[in-house]
Motif scaffolding. Sequence first.
Motif, mmCIF file in Angstrom:
data_model
loop_
_atom_site.group_PDB
_atom_site.id
_atom_site.type_symbol
_atom_site.label_atom_id
_atom_site.label_comp_id
_atom_site.label_asym_id
_atom_site.label_seq_id
_atom_site.Cartn_x
_atom_site.Cartn_y
_atom_site.Cartn_z
ATOM 1 N N GLU A 1 0.833 -1.203 0.000
ATOM 2 C CA GLU A 1 0.000 0.000 0.000
ATOM 3 C C GLU A 1 0.869 1.254 0.000
ATOM 4 N N LEU A 2 0.528 2.214 -0.837
ATOM 5 C CA LEU A 2 1.262 3.479 -0.907
ATOM 6 C C LEU A 2 0.524 4.622 -0.212
ATOM 7 N N GLU A 3 -0.766 4.654 -0.312
ATOM 8 C CA GLU A 3 -1.544 5.731 0.305
ATOM 9 C C GLU A 3 -2.222 5.239 1.585
ATOM 10 N N PRO A 4 -2.367 6.120 2.588
ATOM 11 C CA PRO A 4 -2.079 7.576 2.557
ATOM 12 C C PRO A 4 -0.623 7.935 2.869
ATOM 13 N N TRP A 5 0.241 6.922 3.071
ATOM 14 C CA TRP A 5 1.637 7.200 3.422
ATOM 15 C C TRP A 5 2.290 8.147 2.430
ATOM 16 N N ARG A 6 2.136 7.890 1.124
ATOM 17 C CA ARG A 6 2.847 8.667 0.122
ATOM 18 C C ARG A 6 2.468 10.144 0.199
ATOM 19 N N GLY A 7 1.195 10.428 0.300
ATOM 20 C CA GLY A 7 0.763 11.820 0.365
ATOM 21 C C GLY A 7 1.321 12.542 1.571
ATOM 22 N N ARG A 8 1.405 11.837 2.688
ATOM 23 C CA ARG A 8 1.937 12.449 3.905
ATOM 24 C C ARG A 8 3.440 12.669 3.792
ATOM 25 N N TYR B 1 8.553 2.700 -2.694
ATOM 26 C CA TYR B 1 8.729 3.484 -1.474
ATOM 27 C C TYR B 1 10.040 4.271 -1.528
ATOM 28 N N THR C 1 9.628 7.085 -3.967
ATOM 29 C CA THR C 1 8.836 8.176 -3.395
ATOM 30 C C THR C 1 9.710 9.130 -2.593
#
Length: 284
Positions: A181-188, A222, A225
């Motif tokens: 999973e990338l979101e919501p980590w990526r946005g933060r 990751y 990113t």
Amino acid sequence: MTRPITRPMTRIDAHHHVWDLAARPHGWLDTEPLAPIRRTFTLDDLAGPAAAAGVSATVLVQVLPDLTETREFLALAAESDLVAGVVGWIDLTAPDAADTLAGLPAGLVGVRHGVQSEPDPDWLTRPDVRRGLAAVAEAGLAYDLLTLPHQLPAAVDTVTAMPELTFVLDHLSKPPIAAGELEPWRGRILELAARPNVFCKLSGMVTEADWASWQVADLRPYAETVLEAFGPERVMFGSDWPVCLLAAGYDQVAQAADDLCAGLSEGERAEVFAGTARRAYRLH
């Protein structure tokens, strides 16, 4: 409060630990999945694998919320040809945090607290914590952020409110790599990286992936990113040894980092593997 590096540096490992189970209990190791690393690890154990990976200097990072451990780590660093600096622990919420920092010997380059274990997701925004962080800034030290993804909003608020303090994000804030999973980590992460006083460690990824079957491809979204968000000049390599041994040997972690940075220029790789850590922790 830093010790100069006088020897030539090829690579810096900006994040590793040691621990002596005979010196004090490490209750966090008592769960069954952590049995493979439930033993003492010393700098002598690290020296060989680090040298084989081209690492000539390291940053030793606190394990326990224990000032005695920090003093012991500083003593180890003072006698070591490998350890260039220590990220230690103090009680940030104590009124005398500034005095505690002033009383520590040379070699301290940063402070860390295990925010990931705090039940309050807004722990970093507490007035007593902010007072302690201000003392860290005044001492000319960095602060390592050990957070989980749900704690990143409080981290963003804190680094925005304290532009005078250098922050270093550990382990990419432990994204859910095993779940893919990338979101919501990526946005933060993108929001955090927009603050110029924050650096990020390319570390701790293999233990957030599937320990038995991870591949570099699992880590790549990751790593890409953070490299895109922070830029190589604010990303630094860290092994997270010996915790990494749950999923990979030191050589495998170092090789994975090489593979993840293969698309960077020579100068950009020099930043990730030495320059960034040197600047963030003032390892002159």
